[in-house]
Design a protein around this motif. Structure first.
Motif, mmCIF file in Angstrom:
data_model
loop_
_atom_site.group_PDB
_atom_site.id
_atom_site.type_symbol
_atom_site.label_atom_id
_atom_site.label_comp_id
_atom_site.label_asym_id
_atom_site.label_seq_id
_atom_site.Cartn_x
_atom_site.Cartn_y
_atom_site.Cartn_z
ATOM 1 N N GLU A 167 0.826 -1.204 0.000
ATOM 2 C CA GLU A 167 0.000 0.000 0.000
ATOM 3 C C GLU A 167 0.865 1.261 0.000
ATOM 4 N N ALA A 168 1.935 1.254 0.782
ATOM 5 C CA ALA A 168 2.820 2.418 0.814
ATOM 6 C C ALA A 168 3.487 2.632 -0.543
ATOM 7 N N ALA A 169 3.972 1.548 -1.142
ATOM 8 C CA ALA A 169 4.617 1.650 -2.455
ATOM 9 C C ALA A 169 3.629 2.125 -3.509
ATOM 10 N N ARG A 170 2.414 1.627 -3.422
ATOM 11 C CA ARG A 170 1.373 2.057 -4.357
ATOM 12 C C ARG A 170 1.086 3.541 -4.195
ATOM 13 N N GLY A 171 1.070 4.040 -2.949
ATOM 14 C CA GLY A 171 0.846 5.463 -2.725
ATOM 15 C C GLY A 171 1.903 6.326 -3.393
ATOM 16 N N ALA A 172 3.139 5.805 -3.465
ATOM 17 C CA ALA A 172 4.238 6.525 -4.115
ATOM 18 C C ALA A 172 4.322 6.210 -5.606
ATOM 19 N N GLU A 173 3.354 5.442 -6.116
ATOM 20 C CA GLU A 173 3.326 4.986 -7.501
ATOM 21 C C GLU A 173 4.544 4.146 -7.865
ATOM 22 N N LEU A 174 5.113 3.475 -6.878
ATOM 23 C CA LEU A 174 6.179 2.506 -7.125
ATOM 24 C C LEU A 174 5.507 1.159 -7.361
ATOM 25 N N PHE A 175 4.863 1.057 -8.508
ATOM 26 C CA PHE A 175 3.981 -0.079 -8.776
ATOM 27 C C PHE A 175 4.734 -1.407 -8.822
ATOM 28 N N GLU A 176 5.966 -1.376 -9.329
ATOM 29 C CA GLU A 176 6.732 -2.622 -9.402
ATOM 30 C C GLU A 176 7.009 -3.173 -8.002
ATOM 31 N N LEU A 177 7.403 -2.293 -7.090
ATOM 32 C CA LEU A 177 7.644 -2.714 -5.708
ATOM 33 C C LEU A 177 6.350 -3.186 -5.056
ATOM 34 N N ALA A 178 5.260 -2.472 -5.291
ATOM 35 C CA ALA A 178 3.973 -2.867 -4.716
ATOM 36 C C ALA A 178 3.548 -4.235 -5.231
ATOM 37 N N ASP A 179 3.756 -4.478 -6.528
ATOM 38 C CA ASP A 179 3.398 -5.765 -7.123
ATOM 39 C C ASP A 179 4.217 -6.900 -6.508
ATOM 40 N N GLU A 180 5.524 -6.673 -6.337
ATOM 41 C CA GLU A 180 6.387 -7.690 -5.741
ATOM 42 C C GLU A 180 6.014 -7.925 -4.283
ATOM 43 N N ALA A 181 5.693 -6.851 -3.550
ATOM 44 C CA ALA A 181 5.298 -7.002 -2.146
ATOM 45 C C ALA A 181 4.014 -7.819 -2.026
ATOM 46 N N MET A 182 3.053 -7.571 -2.915
ATOM 47 C CA MET A 182 1.797 -8.340 -2.860
ATOM 48 C C MET A 182 2.049 -9.802 -3.214
ATOM 49 N N ARG A 183 2.929 -10.049 -4.164
ATOM 50 C CA ARG A 183 3.235 -11.436 -4.520
ATOM 51 C C ARG A 183 3.844 -12.168 -3.328
ATOM 52 N N ARG A 184 4.806 -11.531 -2.661
ATOM 53 C CA ARG A 184 5.433 -12.161 -1.495
ATOM 54 C C ARG A 184 4.456 -12.276 -0.333
ATOM 55 N N CYS A 185 3.577 -11.305 -0.212
ATOM 56 C CA CYS A 185 2.542 -11.346 0.820
ATOM 57 C C CYS A 185 1.682 -12.595 0.647
ATOM 58 N N ILE A 186 1.207 -12.819 -0.566
ATOM 59 C CA ILE A 186 0.318 -13.955 -0.836
ATOM 60 C C ILE A 186 1.055 -15.275 -0.672
ATOM 61 N N GLU A 187 2.316 -15.325 -1.097
ATOM 62 C CA GLU A 187 3.097 -16.555 -0.973
ATOM 63 C C GLU A 187 3.443 -16.893 0.474
ATOM 64 N N SER A 188 3.386 -15.902 1.356
ATOM 65 C CA SER A 188 3.867 -16.105 2.725
ATOM 66 C C SER A 188 2.855 -16.765 3.644
ATOM 67 N N PHE A 189 1.586 -16.831 3.210
ATOM 68 C CA PHE A 189 0.520 -17.170 4.152
ATOM 69 C C PHE A 189 -0.280 -18.360 3.650
ATOM 70 N N GLU A 190 -0.507 -19.307 4.552
ATOM 71 C CA GLU A 190 -1.405 -20.417 4.243
ATOM 72 C C GLU A 190 -2.816 -19.986 4.621
ATOM 73 N N PHE A 191 -3.606 -19.650 3.618
ATOM 74 C CA PHE A 191 -4.905 -19.038 3.860
ATOM 75 C C PHE A 191 -5.869 -20.048 4.474
ATOM 76 N N PRO A 192 -6.528 -19.656 5.602
ATOM 77 C CA PRO A 192 -7.447 -20.590 6.260
ATOM 78 C C PRO A 192 -8.686 -20.888 5.428
ATOM 79 N N ASP A 193 -9.072 -19.988 4.555
ATOM 80 C CA ASP A 193 -10.227 -20.226 3.682
ATOM 81 C C ASP A 193 -10.133 -19.280 2.498
ATOM 82 N N ASP A 194 -11.072 -19.445 1.557
ATOM 83 C CA ASP A 194 -11.042 -18.643 0.342
ATOM 84 C C ASP A 194 -11.287 -17.164 0.606
ATOM 85 N N LEU A 195 -11.929 -16.829 1.713
ATOM 86 C CA LEU A 195 -12.218 -15.428 1.991
ATOM 87 C C LEU A 195 -10.932 -14.615 2.079
ATOM 88 N N TYR A 196 -9.935 -15.139 2.799
ATOM 89 C CA TYR A 196 -8.688 -14.395 2.960
ATOM 90 C C TYR A 196 -7.899 -14.343 1.664
#
Length: 516
Positions: free
Chosen positions: A144-173
């Motif tokens: 979100e911070a990177a997106r606010g600065a329009e550093l879209f590449e960093l924001a995209d990489e952060a979201m990818r690592r965010c999603i890869e880091s977590f075993e989601f308990p259900d489809d909602l998350y």
């Protein structure tokens, strides 16, 4: 601004109160969030649940940011940074608070300060455990911070690592995480389109559409996902699909006060109307979106579409000049975005150098055998003790006899074990010191009564330990002297009083605490 679901249950015994606050802001009910935060913070303070109180404050900060009340949001952010430094906690939590503060600073236009906080968050996340809900949440905040600065590449990489880091308990998350990612892609695509990278923008719109349609087919839907999908349809030449979503959802969003979703629906509707030559109606929708915009970056998106519409409706030198002027402004901002990438690299390097200096300073002030502070650190800390703090001095009883009878190797192991016990009894702002030999000191942030309890716990732990596991027949006890700091007392006087009490304990037979 919509957020990922924040898993707050690890933070305090009354976490459900803070969870309700976060749930409201996730759903876009920001005014209700502030009311719920008032209740949650009052209750958690009364119950002494400071961790949940901080989580509720974080939810309040998100709501204030979404409402455009950025100065109030920054005040909370700075309080949270200070609290985290004072109270300590997991590294990922440190990074999350730093990233959230960065986002507020960036939206306030304090780009240099914001990027410095982004760099600090990145440095912390580099050494944080890369799994679990805390890392997931911290990476989402960095995005979100990177997106606010329009550093879209960093924001995209952060979201990818965010999603890869977590075993989601259900489809909602997982769907919520993907939804945040698609909102990033959609905004990125709009900006790419403005600077003439039409093919790249189209590819992002297509990718966004595919992800959103997948989750809709899974039965998981939300107003925000529908709004983004309507925008993608409008940008991809599918006006009928866009209108079907707009007609169903836009009135509901306006009525419910969910303006983040509503402005995206207005944008999509304006694009559809413009594609059919309904210029006046299109301008009405873009203005409606502009009125609901909170952040400057959002307003630019709608102003750009208004300028294009005006140039198409009233072709001529005047409208074309306005459009060209706005395009020049957009391109200058895009170049500034590229400059920010360089600024962030420089900020990150400064953070690295600061960390290296801190590490070097700690090494110079650390005891090589035990890892505790050394005499140099003691001299640095002794004059910083203030009223409300205490100094505990400790000697190992008959330590020379231990070395003579069992060897210096056994003596070193004893010192290491004692150091571990002392370290485990230190809170975030407290320090354990080894002077050398068998002499230790503990700087405590509490007054005499609580410091006395800490000292007695340490003494009993050492006395009760089964030292025969090191060598048969070994016993270890401690003598201690405690002094609480008086108002305005020099450090040397505090040390002299604690040292005098230590000798009282020794003369009284050792294995005991003497307090002034």
């Amino acid at each position: 601004m919509n957020r990922l679901p924040v898993l707050v249950s690890p933070y305090g015994p009354y976490a459900s109160l803070a969870l309700h606050v976060h749930d409201l802001t996730i759903r876009g009910h920001h005014t209700e969030t502030l009311q719920a935060a008032d209740e949650a913070e009052a209750i958690t303070l009364m119950l002494g649940d400071h961790r949940t109180h901080r989580v509720s404050r974080l939810g309040r900060m998100y709501a204030l940011t979404s409402l455009g009340r950025l100065d109030e949001a920054l005040q909370i952010a700075e309080e949270l940074v200070e609290d985290q430094a004072r109270l300590g906690g997991p590294k990922a939590t440190d990074a999350k608070i730093l990233a959230d503060t960065a986002e507020v600073l960036i939206h306030l236009g304090r780009i240099d300060d914001g990027l410095h906080y982004v760099a600090r968050a990145m440095a912390v996340l580099d050494v944080a455990p890369r799994k679990g809900p805390r890392y997931f949440s911290a990476m989402a905040s960095l995005a979100e911070a990177a997106r606010g600065a329009e550093l879209f590449e960093l924001a995209d990489e952060a979201m990818r690592r965010c999603i890869e880091s977590f075993e989601f308990p259900d489809d909602l998350y997982r769907s919520a995480a993907d939804l945040t990612h698609t909102e990033l892609w959609a905004e990125w695509a709009l900006r790419l389109e403005q600077v003439g990278r039409i093919e790249d923008a189209a590819a992002l719109f297509d990718k966004t559409t595919a992800v959103l349609q997948y989750w809709i087919e899974q039965g998981i839907d939300s107003p925000l996902s529908t709004a983004i999908l309507a925008l993608c349809h409008a940008k991809s030449g599918r006006p009928a699909e866009a209108l079907a979503l707009i007609d169903e959802q836009l009135p509901k969003m306006r009525e419910a006060g969910q303006f983040h979703e509503a402005r995206l629906f207005h944008l999509a509707y304006g694009l559809v109307l413009r594609s059919t030559g309904e210029w006046r109606a299109a301008r009405r929708e873009f203005r409606a979106a502009l009125e609901l915009a909170v952040l400057r970056s959002q307003r630019l998106l709608f102003q750009y579409e208004l300028a294009i519409t005006a140039a198409q409706e009233f072709p001529g030198d005047a409208t074309q000049a306005v459009l060209e002027s706005l395009r020049s402004h957009v391109e200058a901002l895009w170049q500034l975005r590229l400059d920010r990438r360089t600024m962030l690299r420089q900020a990150y390097r400064r953070v690295e150098l600061e960390a290296e200096r801190t590490t070097a300073d700690l090494a110079a002030a650390s005891d090589a055998l035990t890892g505790l502070g050394n005499r140099r650190m003691f001299d640095r800390r002794i004059n910083t003790v203030t009223t409300g703090g205490s100094l505990l001095l400790i000697d190992v009883d008959h330590f020379k006899d231990i070395n003579d009878r069992y060897s210096h190797g056994v003596g070193d192991r004893v010192l290491g074990e004692i150091a571990s016990v002392l370290r485990s009894h230190c809170r975030h702002d407290e320090v354990a010191i080894r002077f050398g030999g068998d002499e230790f000191a503990l700087f405590l942030s509490t007054g005499e009564d609580e410091a006395r309890q800490v000292a007695e716990r340490i003494r009993r732990v050492i006395e009760a330990r089964d030292w025969s596991t090191i060598v048969p027949g070994l016993t270890v006890t401690l003598s201690m002297g405690l002094a609480a700091c008086h108002t305005g007392e020099p450090g040397r006087d505090l040390y002299d009083r604690a040292d005098a009490r230590l000798y009282v304990a020794k003369r009284a037979g050792r294995n005991q605490l003497a307090a002034a």
